[in-house]
Design a protein around this motif. Sequence first.
Motif, PDB file in Angstrom:
ATOM      1  N   GLY A  24      12.142  -0.730  -1.407  1.00 39.71           N
ATOM      2  CA  GLY A  24      12.713  -0.737  -2.730  1.00 39.71           C
ATOM      3  C   GLY A  24      11.616  -1.123  -3.708  1.00 39.71           C
ATOM      4  O   GLY A  24      10.858  -2.058  -3.462  1.00 39.71           O
ATOM      5  N   VAL A  25      11.495  -0.378  -4.810  1.00 36.71           N
ATOM      6  CA  VAL A  25      10.366  -0.545  -5.729  1.00 36.71           C
ATOM      7  C   VAL A  25      10.876  -0.919  -7.115  1.00 36.71           C
ATOM      8  O   VAL A  25      11.872  -0.369  -7.600  1.00 36.71           O
ATOM      9  CB  VAL A  25       9.527   0.749  -5.810  1.00 36.71           C
ATOM     10  CG1 VAL A  25       8.412   0.621  -6.837  1.00 36.71           C
ATOM     11  CG2 VAL A  25       8.937   1.067  -4.437  1.00 36.71           C
ATOM     12  N   ALA A  26      10.190  -1.871  -7.762  1.00 37.19           N
ATOM     13  CA  ALA A  26      10.575  -2.342  -9.092  1.00 37.19           C
ATOM     14  C   ALA A  26       9.608  -1.833 -10.155  1.00 37.19           C
ATOM     15  O   ALA A  26       8.400  -1.738  -9.923  1.00 37.19           O
ATOM     16  CB  ALA A  26      10.615  -3.863  -9.115  1.00 37.19           C
ATOM     17  N   GLU A  27      10.166  -1.544 -11.317  1.00 39.48           N
ATOM     18  CA  GLU A  27       9.367  -1.200 -12.498  1.00 39.48           C
ATOM     19  C   GLU A  27       9.542  -2.328 -13.516  1.00 39.48           C
ATOM     20  O   GLU A  27      10.670  -2.721 -13.830  1.00 39.48           O
ATOM     21  CB  GLU A  27       9.833   0.127 -13.086  1.00 39.48           C
ATOM     22  CG  GLU A  27       9.044   0.569 -14.300  1.00 39.48           C
ATOM     23  CD  GLU A  27       9.583   1.847 -14.928  1.00 39.48           C
ATOM     24  OE1 GLU A  27       8.968   2.316 -15.905  1.00 39.48           O
ATOM     25  OE2 GLU A  27      10.620   2.356 -14.447  1.00 39.48           O
ATOM     26  N   ALA A  54       0.814  -1.215   0.000  1.00 41.77           N
ATOM     27  CA  ALA A  54       0.000   0.000   0.000  1.00 41.77           C
ATOM     28  C   ALA A  54       0.848   1.265   0.000  1.00 41.77           C
ATOM     29  O   ALA A  54       0.439   2.291  -0.538  1.00 41.77           O
ATOM     30  CB  ALA A  54      -0.929  -0.012   1.215  1.00 41.77           C
ATOM     31  N   GLU A  55       2.053   1.192   0.601  1.00 41.04           N
ATOM     32  CA  GLU A  55       2.920   2.370   0.701  1.00 41.04           C
ATOM     33  C   GLU A  55       4.308   2.042   0.154  1.00 41.04           C
ATOM     34  O   GLU A  55       5.260   1.837   0.914  1.00 41.04           O
ATOM     35  CB  GLU A  55       3.015   2.828   2.156  1.00 41.04           C
ATOM     36  CG  GLU A  55       1.675   3.267   2.740  1.00 41.04           C
ATOM     37  CD  GLU A  55       1.799   3.736   4.175  1.00 41.04           C
ATOM     38  OE1 GLU A  55       2.914   3.700   4.718  1.00 41.04           O
ATOM     39  OE2 GLU A  55       0.784   4.153   4.748  1.00 41.04           O
ATOM     40  N   ASP A  70       3.582  -0.224  -7.492  1.00 45.09           N
ATOM     41  CA  ASP A  70       3.312  -0.595  -6.102  1.00 45.09           C
ATOM     42  C   ASP A  70       3.948  -1.937  -5.760  1.00 45.09           C
ATOM     43  O   ASP A  70       3.535  -2.613  -4.827  1.00 45.09           O
ATOM     44  CB  ASP A  70       1.798  -0.660  -5.851  1.00 45.09           C
ATOM     45  CG  ASP A  70       1.090  -1.680  -6.730  1.00 45.09           C
ATOM     46  OD1 ASP A  70       1.735  -2.268  -7.629  1.00 45.09           O
ATOM     47  OD2 ASP A  70      -0.123  -1.890  -6.520  1.00 45.09           O
ATOM     48  N   LEU A  71       4.988  -2.308  -6.539  1.00 44.74           N
ATOM     49  CA  LEU A  71       5.657  -3.590  -6.347  1.00 44.74           C
ATOM     50  C   LEU A  71       6.936  -3.398  -5.536  1.00 44.74           C
ATOM     51  O   LEU A  71       7.901  -2.808  -6.016  1.00 44.74           O
ATOM     52  CB  LEU A  71       5.970  -4.227  -7.708  1.00 44.74           C
ATOM     53  CG  LEU A  71       4.754  -4.639  -8.537  1.00 44.74           C
ATOM     54  CD1 LEU A  71       5.188  -5.074  -9.932  1.00 44.74           C
ATOM     55  CD2 LEU A  71       3.982  -5.753  -7.843  1.00 44.74           C
ATOM     56  N   GLU A 123      15.207   2.839  -4.582  1.00 46.17           N
ATOM     57  CA  GLU A 123      15.157   2.591  -3.145  1.00 46.17           C
ATOM     58  C   GLU A 123      14.372   3.706  -2.455  1.00 46.17           C
ATOM     59  O   GLU A 123      14.742   4.874  -2.527  1.00 46.17           O
ATOM     60  CB  GLU A 123      16.572   2.512  -2.566  1.00 46.17           C
ATOM     61  CG  GLU A 123      16.626   2.161  -1.086  1.00 46.17           C
ATOM     62  CD  GLU A 123      16.112   0.766  -0.797  1.00 46.17           C
ATOM     63  OE1 GLU A 123      15.541   0.575   0.285  1.00 46.17           O
ATOM     64  OE2 GLU A 123      16.286  -0.135  -1.648  1.00 46.17           O
ATOM     65  N   LYS A 124      13.235   3.350  -1.860  1.00 46.59           N
ATOM     66  CA  LYS A 124      12.376   4.291  -1.127  1.00 46.59           C
ATOM     67  C   LYS A 124      12.112   5.574  -1.929  1.00 46.59           C
ATOM     68  O   LYS A 124      12.414   6.693  -1.482  1.00 46.59           O
ATOM     69  CB  LYS A 124      12.991   4.625   0.234  1.00 46.59           C
ATOM     70  CG  LYS A 124      13.095   3.416   1.162  1.00 46.59           C
ATOM     71  CD  LYS A 124      13.727   3.780   2.498  1.00 46.59           C
ATOM     72  CE  LYS A 124      13.685   2.613   3.475  1.00 46.59           C
ATOM     73  NZ  LYS A 124      14.432   1.433   2.997  1.00 46.59           N
ATOM     74  N   PRO A 125      11.525   5.438  -3.121  1.00 44.26           N
ATOM     75  CA  PRO A 125      11.307   6.614  -3.976  1.00 44.26           C
ATOM     76  C   PRO A 125      10.195   7.524  -3.448  1.00 44.26           C
ATOM     77  O   PRO A 125       9.205   7.050  -2.885  1.00 44.26           O
ATOM     78  CB  PRO A 125      10.907   5.986  -5.318  1.00 44.26           C
ATOM     79  CG  PRO A 125      10.260   4.687  -4.933  1.00 44.26           C
ATOM     80  CD  PRO A 125      11.006   4.200  -3.730  1.00 44.26           C
TER      81      PRO A 125
END
Length: 355
Positions: free
Chosen positions: A142-145, A136-137, A165-166, A157-159
């Motif tokens: 760390g977030v992947a595209e 949710a947040e 939302d992955l 990392e923590k954008p």
Amino acid sequence: MKALLLAGGSGTRLRPITHTSAKQLVPVANKPVLFYGLEAIAAAGIRELGLVVGDTHAEIEAAVGDGSAFGLRVTYLRQEAPLGLAHAVLIAREFLGDEDFVMYLGDNFIVGGINEVVERFVRERPAAQIMLTKVAEPQAFGVAELDAGGRVVGLEEKPARPKSDLALVGVYLFSAAVHAVVGELKPSWRGELEITDAIQGLIDAGLRVESSVISGYWKDTGNVTDMLEVNRLVLESVEPRVLGRVDGASELIGRVAVEAGAVVERSRVVGPAIVGAGARVRDSYVGPYTSIGASCVITGSEIEYSIVLPRASIAGVGRIESSLIGRDVEVTPAPQTPKAHRLLLGDHSKVQIGS
């Protein structure tokens, strides 16, 4: 394939518990979180494990030993400070050699283990493979595209403004190609060598990075709320058993485990719950999703949805819930102090004071 299990973090979000204990050894369902990771690695057929430790190395080494109890051969790797996940790979270079490896964060909990993801990595042989889950947040992770085919095209990392939302789950699989990238990394704004930067370096080099989105349960047990939630989940599968003594004036309802040497007297225990070895529960109520640690003493009290670590005592307390209580803690009622009233009353006043 080898494994790298990270247990060097300081656990600031679990203080004050982690002032005196390694966060990876805080138990859920009376078993340290770290042990679930060790079991998952062994179940995947991996036998050589590098265990990265920090300031709490003595406590972790005493708990894990040489790893034989888990079917593993453990090599301890000392990290002088928590300088990032990629830094752990850097200091493990000699141990890992040129073999593929899985990196597992020691405070993560994944239902279903890692067998499938390891088998896929061995079969498809990408440069790296990561596990993702929808959150949710995403700003906290760390977030992947991903591209349309599910291949990873970017990581942050923590954008502040996440592109998806992955979030990265704390399990990564790498080929030896990652070492060249890690060797060139510079510390991030956090002063750490980021594993997201290492994976991005593989992508920028034209190497294949695959992902799988897990549909099962995953938690980073870094705070009390998540610890209690994982405890709840694990207790859902507890097998009822009575290895200790339960007197005739007590009642066990549902899935309750009473371990060897434990005593339950004139009490009601509603499962799923565990009463640890040598614990004593007297004239009390223990509610669902509660883990009572070894040698605890609960008398004249009520407790529910909580974790009580070994040797704690709770006496004469009306009700406790949603709590994490540390080792050797004593919880008692506050002393009754005489009540006094200080009055400044005008002439002909009438005052009513409750007794």
